[in-house]
Write an enzyme that holds these catalytic residues in place. Structure first.
Site: not given
Ligand code: ADP
Length: 193
Positions: A14, A90, A129, A135, A146
């Site tokens: 994404k 989400r 990654r 990370r 996740r």
């Molecule tokens: P990835 O794309 O690798 O899943 P993100 O960078 O989008 O990771 O998100 C990392 C973390 O941030 C998630 O695992 C969650 O804990 C938190 N997070 C991000 N966006 C949201 C959201 N919309 N609602 C709840 N938690 C979120």
């Protein structure tokens, strides 16, 4: 205005694809993951609370991310041709809140672009990654959590937009340029409709 959601499991590409689309369509990229990591780095109260959830691969509470998106929309609405939401919504509650925030501004989501990547491929990409970027939420155990959170709470968000005839499914494996091309074809369909 052109408002898009880039959707898919963690590691589905994404972020990479969003930065390409932002440039081509002059959109503002709003990534809740990036916004949260910014709060963590700045050691704000919100960031300190969110970090515990993020390190475990759990979701941060809806009201926290909805508040961040609401602020970002207020700060940017006048200056761009639209938004690309990445990592948000989400949950169905977040999707409903986004609809309300946008409608108050006379805006709406035009399309949710859903990237499809197999679970094996995801685990491989996220482990890589972890090595490249360090990370903390990319250990194998956290990755598994996740993926579980994605399956149980997030994947249904696509159905919410399918009900509004706004879902487009895109193959997320293969050549990155080809994936970008497929995303652009879907976006150009909106512009011409
Ligand atoms: P990835 O794309 O690798 O899943 P993100 O960078 O989008 O990771 O998100 C990392 C973390 O941030 C998630 O695992 C969650 O804990 C938190 N997070 C991000 N966006 C949201 C959201 N919309 N609602 C709840 N938690 C979120």
């Amino acid at each position: 205005m052109l408002n898009l959601i880039l959707f898919g499991p963690p590691g589905s590409g994404k972020g990479t694809q969003a930065s390409r689309l932002v440039e081509k369509y002059n959109l503002k990229h709003l990534s809740t993951g990036d916004l949260l990591r910014g709060e963590v780095a700045a050691q704000t109260e919100l960031g300190i609370e969110a970090k515990k959830k993020m390190d475990a691969g759990d979701l941060v509470p809806d009201e926290v991310v909805i508040g961040m998106i609401s602020n970002a929309l207020d700060n940017n609405a006048a200056s761009v041709e639209g938004f690309i939401f990445d990592g948000f919504p989400r949950t169905t509650a977040q999707a409903k809140a986004l609809d309300e925030l946008l409608s108050k501004k006379g805006l709406q989501i035009d399309k949710l672009l859903s990237l499809h990547v197999s679970e094996d491929e995801i685990v491989g990409r996220l482990l890589k990654r972890a090595k490249d970027q360090g990370r903390l939420d990319d250990t194998e155990e956290v990755i598994r959590n996740r993926m579980k959170v994605y399956r149980e709470s997030t994947s249904i968000v696509a159905d919410y937009y399918a009900d509004q005839y706004k879902l487009a499914d895109i193959q997320g494996e293969g050549e990155m340029d080809k994936i970008t091309e497929n995303l652009c074809s879907q976006i150009d369909l909106i512009a011409s409709s």
